[in-house]
Design an enzyme around this catalytic site. Structure first.
Site, short mmCIF file in Angstrom:
data_model
loop_
_atom_site.label_atom_id
_atom_site.label_comp_id
_atom_site.label_asym_id
_atom_site.label_seq_id
_atom_site.Cartn_x
_atom_site.Cartn_y
_atom_site.Cartn_z
N HIS A 82 0.83 -1.22 0.00
CA HIS A 82 0.00 0.00 0.00
C HIS A 82 0.86 1.27 0.00
CE1 HIS A 82 -3.80 -2.19 0.67
NE2 HIS A 82 -3.10 -2.96 1.48
N ASN B 120 -10.25 -2.91 2.44
CA ASN B 120 -9.96 -2.89 1.01
C ASN B 120 -11.24 -2.60 0.23
OD1 ASN B 120 -7.16 -3.45 0.97
ND2 ASN B 120 -7.52 -5.65 1.19
#
EC number: 1.11.1.6
Length: 497
Positions: free
Chosen positions: A71, A144
């Site tokens: 990420h 997510n």
């Protein structure tokens, strides 16, 4: 002339602050010259007493901090959450205690696999992380854009990311490694199908769903617990990118999603999401045909319908990306009274790993950074000192219990009790109903043209893999549905000729 707010950021700053500030050293001393080093004569050597240069260069050498291992590329914004529906019968969390209540929040959207300079429009899951600044501490919901994940046991996470990242010798992304991992861990098939469907490349960050994914536990004021999942649906609708268009954007505008989010907020076109929960009683959990704590599976909406809770609105861009986004630390361990953990093995693993990586990336006092601190609920701990500590609890006792009114506890925030049984062992879960829900996704969720695109997208990436990897993945998808495996085999054969 560029018209987007992001293109005019410097011009906007100039108009906002008409009088420039006197430039200083880091200790606040005003500077006479910032365009030349201090030398002995016009052509002479530099002097070590040039503290202006030393101050500037020494800090420049240390500007970068460790990149997030996953990420790394992301965007952030501030906003608020507003309760629109009463769920106090399920949850005693302060932020849900009345309809109309607003709670400040920070969001960070991200891709997963790429480095911080990678493109926004690649086929990759998207991070959807929220930090709610509640009156009883910060609650981080670290999710997510899909309701499931590739693995269900946290011990596989480092190896999955190794397969996803760059090859240790070639330093290139290696599809053989990634598909080989998925082939050997068939619980990943459900998420792989999501990833290679139309949902695999969202159109920026504003038009994608968000999910807590894990099973959590809510507890009400009476102490009654219930299992739950969190969902976020964009009020502006869901949109995805065609792979060809996404590829063009990756080269022409690699910051497409970051730019889109910034410009929308700056133009007061505030993105909004509705928040829902699903709930499952302990009795239902015991009787459900699958493991309710398995993050590779969804809870069917027909059996566990969505319950509306509130809305999330993003209405303020960050002033400084590094301070407010790069240094933001989201952690599943950060919960508040009313929100608790379930036995989800991935969630349990993340409770440790996220805290640990924040200590590595930001230091032991990362929680004191303005973006991370619980500013609406002042922290009172026995934690002291460490690198970069500027809030060390003053003169309060640094131990507990004590006899000097240093601290007290609260009886009403006691965690719910639960029973557990079973032998301590390492339980292999790789064959735990891996194909039923992927089969439903193929048969009941995807339309015919969507199935065709799913197969085509898979064939495009699998086409560069070794034949043994291709055959292994065809075998796995055949277990999902014979038509799926046959269609993929056919397309892979066509690519060979």
């Amino acid at each position: 002339m560029p018209n987007d707010p992001s293109d005019n950021q410097l011009k906007t700053y100039k108009e906002t602050y008409p009088k420039p500030q006197v430039i200083t050293t880091s200790n606040g001393a005003p500077i006479y010259s910032k365009t030349a080093v201090l030398t002995a004569g016009r052509r002479g050597p530099m002097l070590m007493q040039d503290v202006v240069y030393m101050d500037e260069m020494a800090h420049f050498d240390r500007e970068r901090i460790p990149e997030r291992v996953v990420h790394a590329k992301g965007a952030g914004a501030h906003g608020y959450f507003e309760v629109t529906h009463d769920i106090t019968k399920y949850c005693k969390a302060d932020m849900f205690n009345k309809v109309g209540k607003q709670t400040p929040l920070l969001v960070r959207f991200s891709t997963v696999a790429g480095e911080s300079g990678s493109a926004d429009t690649v086929r990759d899951p998207r991070g959807f992380s929220l930090k709610f600044y509640t009156e009883e501490g910060n609650w981080d919901l670290v999710g997510n854009n899909t309701p499931i994940f590739f693995i269900r046991d946290a011990i596989h996470f480092p190896n999955f990311i190794h397969a996803l990242k760059r090859n240790p010798q070639t330093h290139m992304r290696d599809p053989n490694a990634l598909f080989d991992f998925w082939m050997n861990r068939p619980e990943s098939i459900h998420q792989v199908m999501f990833l290679y469907s139309d949902r695999g490349i969202p159109d920026g960050f504003r038009f994608m769903n968000g999910y807590g994914a894990h099973t959590f536990k809510m507890v009400n004021k009476e102490g009654n617990p219930i299992y739950c999942k969190f969902h976020f649906k964009p009020a502006q609708g869901s949109k995805n990118l065609d792979p060809t268009d996404a590829g063009k954007l990756a080269s022409s505008d690699p910051d497409y999603a970051i730019r889109d989010l910034f410009n929308a907020i700056e133009s007061r076109n505030f993105p909004e999401w509705k928040m829902f929960i699903q709930v499952m009683t302990f009795e239902q959990a015991e009787k459900w045909e699958f493991n309710p704590f398995d993050v590779t599976k969804v809870w069917p909406h027909g059996d566990y319908p969505l319950i509306e809770v509130g809305k999330m609105v993003l209405n303020r861009n960050v002033k400084n990306y590094f301070a407010e986004v790069e240094q933001a630390a989201f952690c599943p361990a950060h919960i508040v009274p009313g929100i608790e953990f379930s036995p989800d093995k991935m969630l349990q693993g993340r409770i440790f790993s996220y805290t640990d990586t924040h200590y590595h990336r930001l230091g032991p006092n990362y929680i004191q950074l303005p973006v991370n601190c619980p500013y609406r609920s002042r922290a009172h701990t026995t934690q002291r000192d460490g690198a970069m500590a500027y809030e060390s609890q003053g003169d309060a006792p640094n131990y507990f219990p004590n006899s000097f009114r240093g601290y007290r506890t609260r009886d009403d925030v006691k965690e719910s009790t639960f029973q557990t049984t079973g032998d301590v062992d390492r339980y292999e879960t790789g064959d735990d109903h891996n194909y039923e829900q992927p089969r439903q996704f193929w048969e009941k969720v995807l339309k015919e043209e969507e199935r065709d695109r799913l197969v085509g997208n898979l064939a495009s990436d699998l086409g560069g893999c070794l034949e043994e990897i291709q055959n292994g993945m065809v075998k796995e998808f055949t277990k999902v549905h014979p038509d799926f495996g046959n269609a993929l085999r056919h397309q892979l054969c066509q690519k060979k000729h």
